[in-house]
Design a protein around this motif. Structure first.
Motif, short mmCIF file in Angstrom:
data_model
loop_
_atom_site.label_atom_id
_atom_site.label_comp_id
_atom_site.label_asym_id
_atom_site.label_seq_id
_atom_site.Cartn_x
_atom_site.Cartn_y
_atom_site.Cartn_z
N GLU A 3 -27.20 -1.68 14.47
CA GLU A 3 -26.85 -0.76 15.55
C GLU A 3 -27.99 0.24 15.72
O GLU A 3 -28.54 0.75 14.74
CB GLU A 3 -25.54 -0.05 15.21
CG GLU A 3 -25.08 0.91 16.27
CD GLU A 3 -23.70 1.46 15.96
OE1 GLU A 3 -23.38 2.53 16.49
OE2 GLU A 3 -22.98 0.83 15.19
N ALA A 6 -26.75 5.26 16.91
CA ALA A 6 -25.38 5.53 17.35
C ALA A 6 -25.26 7.00 17.73
O ALA A 6 -25.92 7.87 17.18
CB ALA A 6 -24.41 5.20 16.22
N LYS A 7 -24.38 7.30 18.68
CA LYS A 7 -24.23 8.67 19.17
C LYS A 7 -23.78 9.58 18.03
O LYS A 7 -23.08 9.19 17.12
CB LYS A 7 -23.21 8.70 20.31
CG LYS A 7 -23.82 8.36 21.66
CD LYS A 7 -22.81 8.62 22.74
CE LYS A 7 -23.45 8.42 24.11
NZ LYS A 7 -24.37 9.48 24.45
N GLU A 44 -18.55 8.98 25.05
CA GLU A 44 -19.38 7.80 25.28
C GLU A 44 -18.57 6.70 25.96
O GLU A 44 -17.34 6.70 25.95
CB GLU A 44 -19.99 7.28 23.98
CG GLU A 44 -19.00 6.63 23.03
CD GLU A 44 -19.68 5.87 21.90
OE1 GLU A 44 -20.91 5.68 21.96
OE2 GLU A 44 -18.97 5.45 20.96
N ASP A 216 -22.94 3.41 27.49
CA ASP A 216 -23.92 4.01 26.58
C ASP A 216 -24.28 3.06 25.44
O ASP A 216 -25.40 3.08 24.96
CB ASP A 216 -23.36 5.31 25.99
CG ASP A 216 -23.02 6.32 27.07
OD1 ASP A 216 -23.93 6.71 27.81
OD2 ASP A 216 -21.84 6.72 27.16
N ARG A 217 -23.29 2.30 24.99
CA ARG A 217 -23.56 1.33 23.92
C ARG A 217 -22.96 -0.02 24.31
O ARG A 217 -21.85 -0.09 24.81
CB ARG A 217 -22.97 1.79 22.58
CG ARG A 217 -23.79 2.90 21.92
CD ARG A 217 -23.38 3.08 20.47
NE ARG A 217 -21.97 3.45 20.37
CZ ARG A 217 -21.18 3.08 19.36
NH1 ARG A 217 -21.64 2.28 18.41
NH2 ARG A 217 -19.92 3.47 19.32
N LYS A 233 -28.18 0.41 22.24
CA LYS A 233 -28.00 1.71 22.87
C LYS A 233 -28.67 1.68 24.24
O LYS A 233 -29.81 1.25 24.38
CB LYS A 233 -28.60 2.81 22.02
CG LYS A 233 -28.38 4.21 22.59
CD LYS A 233 -28.98 5.27 21.70
CE LYS A 233 -28.76 6.65 22.31
NZ LYS A 233 -29.39 7.72 21.49
N THR A 235 -30.23 3.78 26.93
CA THR A 235 -30.80 5.12 27.10
C THR A 235 -31.22 5.41 28.54
O THR A 235 -31.83 6.45 28.81
CB THR A 235 -32.03 5.30 26.18
OG1 THR A 235 -33.00 4.30 26.49
CG2 THR A 235 -31.62 5.19 24.72
#
Length: 435
Positions: A3, A6-7, A44, A216-217, A233, A235
């Motif tokens: 991953e 991550a946020k 998110e 977002d993901r 992710k 961006t």
């Protein structure tokens, strides 16, 4: 693939060591989700993206508490989930409205189930209906609404309970492209508003551009069994423009990851099952003959070669289902699938450019090469009366293909055989006979 970044927002929900099995009609268990670990954060939007049948909708329902996993745990705010997730609401793919209720009643039903005070129910329902742009349609019934309006009712019903997390199961797949575009924009607007309780959206999708535009993901899943292949992710700054090179680059990257996961360029060796009669039967993809022939027609029009994702967009097929069609065509040696490409073989080109009689003969010849058909034909030839009962064939599928639904396999098996005039089947007698 690990991953990526991550946020750092507050953790909302966790899926830990999730495994889930279903039991087929033949009594055999099939694993649909394996070793799922996923964290969901506040503020998110997360999407599950992957082929049909990889367990995306099942995983969403597990998060919402509608399905209890076979093993593993769901945590909300660090507390193990027991029963329905109180902070989650769902928008379903097929609207799931009560046809005998008005728009207002379909939205109010959620609050009534939660035993809200009567004086609050009407006010909250009206606010939710107004939020999705359906003010004035409160007394309309679902039969009076377009697909897009029905989905707005579904969204209003999900939002009226003021959830923390909005779960959406392919919510735009049943509406036209322009309506879907409008609904996506409105969902993003509702999510981004200050002061609302809704903080997170967890969605299932098969549309890569939709996912790149909204989330977002991106959680990319593989199948057989469903598992997480990677998490990307996104961006790209909001609002996102699907015409920019950065947007298109991310779409292409996801295409590549999914193609590598679903139709790998290198052959994956799987140890053969030890079967009673030493026979290894091939499961038949659940696609129609017309879909296989249609794929070959399109490839021939493209000079025998095309990118699988561009092809999915062109022929308006969900890419997971297109991959199933491709697998069927490849099983018959009509195509090859190196990397993200679908290539028409010489046999496939000959097949598609032939008349109906030659097509049927070539199809029949290819069925003779499949162990599934060889096995049943041998049984037919050994039978003194040259016939086999449907139940007997399905029993063979249970023994040799324990993870397949025998009734569904039989239906596909018969359809392919009839086109090639390999044998006949009578619904009235339930017998297969040599033709």
């Amino acid at each position: 693939m690990p991953e990526l970044n991550a946020k750092s927002h507050t953790l909302l929900c966790e899926l830990k060591d999730i495994n889930h099995c279903f039991v087929l009609p033949n009594g055999n268990p099939v694993t649909v989700l394996k070793d799922i670990n996923l964290s969901i954060y506040r503020e998110e939007i997360v999407a599950l993206l992957g082929p049909s049948g990889c367990g995306k909708s099942t995983l969403l329902r597990i998060l919402a508490g509608l399905i209890r996993p076979t093993t593993g745990h769901v945590f909300c705010h660090g507390i193990p989930l027991k029963g329905v997730n109180p902070g989650a609401s769902i928008v379903f793919q097929n609207f799931a409205l009560y046809p005998w209720m008005t728009v207002l009643e379909n939205v109010e039903i959620v609050l009534k189930a939660k035993r809200h005070p009567r004086n609050e129910i009407k006010r909250l329902a009206d606010n939710s209906i107004r939020l999705v742009g359906l003010a004035g349609y409160e007394e309309a019934y679902p039969r009076e609404l377009s697909g897009g309006m029905k989905q707005r009712v579904g969204i209003a019903r999900a939002l009226v309970a003021e959830p923390e997390i909005l779960c959406m199961d392919e919510p735009f797949s049943q509406v036209d492209a322009l309506t879907a575009e409008t609904l996506r924009a409105e969902i993003l607007d509702i999510w981004s508003r200050v002061g609302k309780k809704l903080t997170t959206i967890f969605m299932v999708s098969h549309d890569i551009k939709e996912v790149v535009n909204m989330v977002d993901r991106i959680v990319i899943m593989g199948s057989n069994p469903g598992s997480i292949r990677g998490i990307l992710k996104n961006t790209l700054p909001r609002p996102r423009d699907s015409r920019t090179q950065e947007f298109l680059n991310l779409v292409d990257r996801i295409h590549h990851i999914i193609a590598s996961a679903i139709i790998p360029d290198e052959e994956i060796l799987i140890p053969p099952l030890k079967l009673p009669a030493g026979v290894l039967l091939e499961p038949l993809p659940d696609v129609s003959i017309n879909e296989i022939i249609g794929l070959l027609e399109v490839l021939n029009a493209h000079q025998g070669e095309e990118d699988i994702f561009r092809l999915a967009i062109e022929i308006h097929k969900e890419f997971g289902h297109l991959i199933n069609i491709a697998k069927a065509a490849e099983l018959l040696d009509f195509i090859d699938t190196p990397k993200q490409k679908i290539l028409l073989t010489e046999l496939g080109k000959r097949f598609i450019e032939s008349d109906t009689e030659v097509k049927k003969r070539l199809w029949k010849d290819q069925l003779y090469n499949l162990n599934t058909y060889k096995h049943i034909l041998e049984m037919l030839k050994r039978d003194p009366e040259g016939r086999i009962e449907r139940d007997h064939v399905e029993e063979e599928f249970v023994v040799h293909l324990p993870q397949e639904d025998p009734a569904k396999m039989f239906k596909i098996f018969i359809s392919w055989a009839r086109y090639g005039e390999l044998f006949a089947y009578s619904e009235d007698t339930g017998y297969i006979t040599l033709e």
